[in-house]
Design a protein around this motif. Structure first.
Motif, PDB file in Angstrom:
ATOM      1  N   MET A   1       0.837  -1.170   0.000  1.00 51.32           N
ATOM      2  CA  MET A   1       0.000   0.000   0.000  1.00 51.32           C
ATOM      3  C   MET A   1       0.887   1.240   0.000  1.00 51.32           C
ATOM      4  O   MET A   1       1.778   1.392   0.824  1.00 51.32           O
ATOM      5  N   ALA A   2       0.665   2.113  -0.936  1.00 47.11           N
ATOM      6  CA  ALA A   2       1.435   3.355  -1.060  1.00 47.11           C
ATOM      7  C   ALA A   2       0.930   4.381  -0.053  1.00 47.11           C
ATOM      8  O   ALA A   2      -0.243   4.415   0.289  1.00 47.11           O
ATOM      9  N   THR A   3       1.832   5.200   0.423  1.00 45.94           N
ATOM     10  CA  THR A   3       1.506   6.259   1.369  1.00 45.94           C
ATOM     11  C   THR A   3       2.044   7.565   0.836  1.00 45.94           C
ATOM     12  O   THR A   3       3.150   7.621   0.299  1.00 45.94           O
ATOM     13  N   ASN A   4       1.277   8.606   0.981  1.00 46.11           N
ATOM     14  CA  ASN A   4       1.742   9.941   0.599  1.00 46.11           C
ATOM     15  C   ASN A   4       2.498  10.547   1.757  1.00 46.11           C
ATOM     16  O   ASN A   4       2.121  10.398   2.913  1.00 46.11           O
ATOM     17  N   LEU A   5       3.564  11.251   1.433  1.00 42.64           N
ATOM     18  CA  LEU A   5       4.409  11.878   2.437  1.00 42.64           C
ATOM     19  C   LEU A   5       4.613  13.332   2.040  1.00 42.64           C
ATOM     20  O   LEU A   5       5.027  13.620   0.919  1.00 42.64           O
ATOM     21  N   VAL A   6       4.324  14.228   2.962  1.00 44.08           N
ATOM     22  CA  VAL A   6       4.511  15.659   2.716  1.00 44.08           C
ATOM     23  C   VAL A   6       5.626  16.138   3.634  1.00 44.08           C
ATOM     24  O   VAL A   6       5.587  15.901   4.840  1.00 44.08           O
ATOM     25  N   VAL A   7       6.617  16.790   3.066  1.00 45.50           N
ATOM     26  CA  VAL A   7       7.724  17.334   3.846  1.00 45.50           C
ATOM     27  C   VAL A   7       7.656  18.852   3.737  1.00 45.50           C
ATOM     28  O   VAL A   7       7.776  19.411   2.644  1.00 45.50           O
ATOM     29  N   ARG A   8       7.484  19.510   4.858  1.00 46.67           N
ATOM     30  CA  ARG A   8       7.316  20.966   4.862  1.00 46.67           C
ATOM     31  C   ARG A   8       8.592  21.657   5.339  1.00 46.67           C
ATOM     32  O   ARG A   8       9.433  21.052   5.977  1.00 46.67           O
TER      33      ARG A   8
END
Length: 70
Positions: A1-8
């Motif tokens: 299962m793919a997961t989205n990752l946001v790096v701020r």
């Protein structure tokens, strides 16, 4: 299962370096980011204690380690 990752809050110089590395490798910045994370978190194959001991060099015989009475 793919997961989205946001790096701020990435420093602009880091973002630019990511884009440049991606261009050098012929992939998108997102693909470059995935590869960097994969490589950084990949664990090397664990060697058994037996294999570690077997890889040690032969440094002499047991007699080399006997105490000498003076």
């Amino acid at each position: 299962m793919a997961t989205n990752l946001v790096v701020r809050n990435i420093d602009p110089s880091v973002a630019q370096a990511l884009k440049e590395a991606a261009a050098r490798h012929g992939r998108s910045a997102e693909a470059e980011h995935r590869e960097i994370l994969r490589a950084a978190l990949a664990r090397p194959a664990r060697r058994s204690f037996k294999d570690v001991l077997a890889s040690m060099p032969d440094v002499g015989t047991d007699e080399d380690f006997n105490l000498r009475q003076g």
